[in-house]
Design an enzyme around this catalytic site. Structure first.
Site, PDB file in Angstrom:
ATOM      1  N   LYS A   1      55.117   2.481 -43.479  1.00  0.00           N
ATOM      2  CA  LYS A   1      56.409   3.434 -43.867  1.00  0.00           C
ATOM      3  C   LYS A   1      57.285   2.400 -43.908  1.00  0.00           C
ATOM      4  CE  LYS A   1      60.191   5.827 -45.293  1.00  0.00           C
ATOM      5  NZ  LYS A   1      60.445   7.110 -45.158  1.00  0.00           N
TER       6      LYS A   1
ATOM      7  N   LYS B   1      68.154   3.645 -38.886  1.00  0.00           N
ATOM      8  CA  LYS B   1      67.232   3.988 -37.914  1.00  0.00           C
ATOM      9  C   LYS B   1      66.078   2.844 -38.297  1.00  0.00           C
ATOM     10  CE  LYS B   1      65.350   7.353 -39.290  1.00  0.00           C
ATOM     11  NZ  LYS B   1      64.545   8.022 -39.592  1.00  0.00           N
TER      12      LYS B   1
END
Length: 306
Positions: free
Chosen positions: A172, A241
């Site tokens: 991811k 993030k």
């Protein structure tokens, strides 16, 4: 009899994922600290719970979709965490939190004979609501097979990428670094072309018929940038993030990321300008400001007048 599952985290991504599980016929016990976030799901057929532990009580499978590693740890094994549910056997972590966090969660839950499935998703809130997400799944294969029908109810593409929690996180994060870098390249190049006098819509249509096309030019520009709506569905803070976590993974694995480090810095600039809660497509406004142009809008692309 309908199977009962838990779903923890009813935010921008979690809510539409939970919707799909409810619509698929599961009895979904919900928890989010904001009652208002659970209300539409309760109206749809979900059951509100008082804590992660309460949500997971009576369920063998729990899903979590949360905004940070710290929150994910607390929900999994903190006070009133899902770990306290006696019935729980499989914990599906859908958050993007990095491999150290998911491995810590897996180790803690294993002490209670709970198997962790690492299953972050890609596709944003629009994809979640449409059921077109991709999920990259890692963990024990038997546990993966146990939850695979549930994953297929919420994602169009379910990829089993490995048998160790953390491998899904790495896939991811690699995806999101590629996506974030492509966004920045498209933002900068389009600002340059518009400043040279090229119509923004013509530029994007040309790129999309050529080798420079990417997800940003194909999807985000037509939907949210040329229209100046900046409502694609992801936050600047979330992308920051994710690229930061990717850079941490690369450092841990001793993989140099010269470009990646600069991508992180550019998204950090957006944070420094106070854009954290803004849609990530709006980051082009920072580059427009520096360049003195507007890419899109009623004129489809114009140079700002001094």
């Amino acid at each position: 009899m309908t199977e009962t599952i838990a779903f923890i985290g009813c935010g921008a991504m979690g809510a539409p994922i939970a919707e799909r599980l409810i619509d698929a016929g599961y009895t979904v016990r919900l928890f989010d600290p904001r009652a208002a976030a659970m209300a539409p799901l309760v109206a749809r057929g979900g059951v509100a719970a008082a804590s992660p532990q309460d949500a997971a009580t009576g369920a063998e499978v729990a899903f979590a979709c949360l905004p940070s590693p710290e929150i994910s740890r607390a929900v999994a094994f903190g006070a009133d965490g899902a770990i306290g549910a006696q019935t729980l056997r499989t914990y599906v972590e859908m958050s993007t939190i990095g491999s150290p966090a998911i491995q810590a969660i897996a180790a803690e839950l294993a002490e209670k004979n709970i198997t962790t499935i690492d299953s972050p998703v890609s596709g944003g809130p629009r994809g979640a609501r449409a059921g077109t997400l991709a999920t990259m799944v890692a963990g024990e294969h038997a546990a993966f097979e146990r939850v695979k029908p549930m994953l297929q109810a919420l994602a169009r593409n379910v990829f089993y990428v490995g048998d160790r929690p953390g491998m899904g996180q790495v896939v991811k994060l690699a995806n999101n670094m590629i996506s974030a870098a492509g966004m920045l390249a498209a933002f900068e190049a389009s600002a340059m072309a518009v400043k040279a006098g090229v119509d923004a819509r013509t530029l994007i249509e040309t790129v999309n018929a050529s080798t420079g096309r990417n997800a940003t030019t194909m999807d985000k520009f037509p939907a949210s940038i040329l229209t100046r709506s900046f409502d694609y569905g992801g936050k600047v803070s979330t992308m920051y993030k994710d690229v930061s976590l990717c850079l941490e993974e690369a450092k841990h694995l001793a993989v140099p990321m010269w470009l990646g480090a600069n991508v992180v810095e550019m998204w950090h600039m957006g944070m420094a300008e106070g854009r954290g809660d803004d849609d990530f497509t709006s980051l082009i406004q920072m580059i427009e400001k520096w360049s003195g142009v507007v890419v899109g809008g009623n004129e489809s692309g114009s140079v700002k007048k001094p």
